[in-house]
Scaffold this motif. Structure first.
Motif, PDB file in Angstrom:
ATOM      1  N   GLU A   1      33.004  52.901  27.609  1.00 54.89           N
ATOM      2  CA  GLU A   1      33.629  52.249  26.476  1.00 54.89           C
ATOM      3  C   GLU A   1      33.817  53.293  25.383  1.00 54.89           C
ATOM      4  O   GLU A   1      32.922  54.080  25.122  1.00 54.89           O
ATOM      5  CB  GLU A   1      32.740  51.112  25.972  1.00 54.89           C
ATOM      6  N   GLU A  12      38.576  50.687  23.871  1.00 56.79           N
ATOM      7  CA  GLU A  12      38.845  50.310  25.253  1.00 56.79           C
ATOM      8  C   GLU A  12      37.587  50.433  26.094  1.00 56.79           C
ATOM      9  O   GLU A  12      36.727  51.270  25.829  1.00 56.79           O
ATOM     10  CB  GLU A  12      39.915  51.207  25.876  1.00 56.79           C
ATOM     11  N   THR A  13      37.537  49.634  27.119  1.00 57.96           N
ATOM     12  CA  THR A  13      36.496  49.742  28.129  1.00 57.96           C
ATOM     13  C   THR A  13      37.157  50.188  29.423  1.00 57.96           C
ATOM     14  O   THR A  13      38.130  49.576  29.873  1.00 57.96           O
ATOM     15  CB  THR A  13      35.788  48.388  28.338  1.00 57.96           C
ATOM     16  N   TYR A  15      36.564  51.054  33.481  1.00 55.86           N
ATOM     17  CA  TYR A  15      35.687  50.761  34.600  1.00 55.86           C
ATOM     18  C   TYR A  15      36.093  51.672  35.743  1.00 55.86           C
ATOM     19  O   TYR A  15      37.275  51.722  36.115  1.00 55.86           O
ATOM     20  CB  TYR A  15      35.829  49.293  35.011  1.00 55.86           C
ATOM     21  N   LYS A  24      39.765  50.220  36.155  1.00 53.00           N
ATOM     22  CA  LYS A  24      40.324  49.281  35.185  1.00 53.00           C
ATOM     23  C   LYS A  24      40.280  49.895  33.794  1.00 53.00           C
ATOM     24  O   LYS A  24      39.439  50.729  33.488  1.00 53.00           O
ATOM     25  CB  LYS A  24      39.514  47.980  35.140  1.00 53.00           C
ATOM     26  N   GLY A  26      40.223  47.895  30.173  1.00 49.86           N
ATOM     27  CA  GLY A  26      40.209  46.533  29.650  1.00 49.86           C
ATOM     28  C   GLY A  26      40.299  45.553  30.809  1.00 49.86           C
ATOM     29  O   GLY A  26      39.561  45.655  31.782  1.00 49.86           O
ATOM     30  N   ASP A  27      41.246  44.632  30.743  1.00 52.39           N
ATOM     31  CA  ASP A  27      41.449  43.651  31.815  1.00 52.39           C
ATOM     32  C   ASP A  27      42.512  44.093  32.820  1.00 52.39           C
ATOM     33  O   ASP A  27      42.860  43.338  33.734  1.00 52.39           O
ATOM     34  CB  ASP A  27      41.861  42.300  31.216  1.00 52.39           C
ATOM     35  N   ILE A  28      43.041  45.276  32.654  1.00 49.26           N
ATOM     36  CA  ILE A  28      44.121  45.754  33.523  1.00 49.26           C
ATOM     37  C   ILE A  28      43.520  46.480  34.722  1.00 49.26           C
ATOM     38  O   ILE A  28      42.837  47.491  34.581  1.00 49.26           O
ATOM     39  CB  ILE A  28      45.074  46.692  32.757  1.00 49.26           C
ATOM     40  N   ASP A  29      43.801  45.965  35.908  1.00 52.57           N
ATOM     41  CA  ASP A  29      43.310  46.564  37.148  1.00 52.57           C
ATOM     42  C   ASP A  29      44.285  47.660  37.584  1.00 52.57           C
ATOM     43  O   ASP A  29      45.339  47.379  38.166  1.00 52.57           O
ATOM     44  CB  ASP A  29      43.169  45.489  38.226  1.00 52.57           C
TER      45      ASP A  29
END
Length: 131
Positions: A1, A12-13, A15, A24, A26-29
């Motif tokens: 993060e 932003e986070t 992954y 990823k 955020g929520d974007i894969d």
């Protein structure tokens, strides 16, 4: 993060699971997109964060303990262990690097984040491609 607070509009986070090829922001894969250009931009953005370098050593100085971090990066491993990097303003455009609450003796200039090829330019390139 990564959270650049008031310094720059970036919170932003990311992954990353190398073993399962999962990426990823955020929520974007990113991995589900199967787009090599976007994957390359994602990896370049992540490397810009991971490869930040210090500017100077100031071993005999200490950041003001009452100051909050202007910029913060938190690495969380899959086992839950975390590494927190706080960048506490020393003077305009210059930050003390504090790792897990302990001053490292190092300082980082803002241009390491905002300069050409830095974190913010790589972030903008990725976000432009994701639009």
């Amino acid at each position: 993060e990564i959270n650049m607070g008031d310094v720059y509009d970036l919170h932003e986070t990311l992954y990353i699971d190398y073993a399962n090829d999962q990426y990823k922001i955020g929520d974007i894969d990113i991995s589900a997109m199967e787009d090599e250009d976007i994957m390359q931009l994602y990896q370049t953005f992540y490397r810009a964060i991971a490869n930040l370098s210090f500017s100077e050593m100031h071993l005999n100085e200490k950041p003001d303990p009452d100051k909050d971090a202007a910029i913060q990066i938190i690495y969380t491993e899959q086992d839950g262990n975390t590494l927190t990097l706080d960048f506490i303003e020393k003077e305009k455009n210059h930050y003390y690097l504090v790792q897990n609450g302990t001053y490292t003796g190092l300082t980082v200039r803002l241009n390491r984040f905002t300069g050409a090829g830095g974190v913010t330019s790589r972030y903008e390139m990725l976000m432009d491609k994701l639009k």
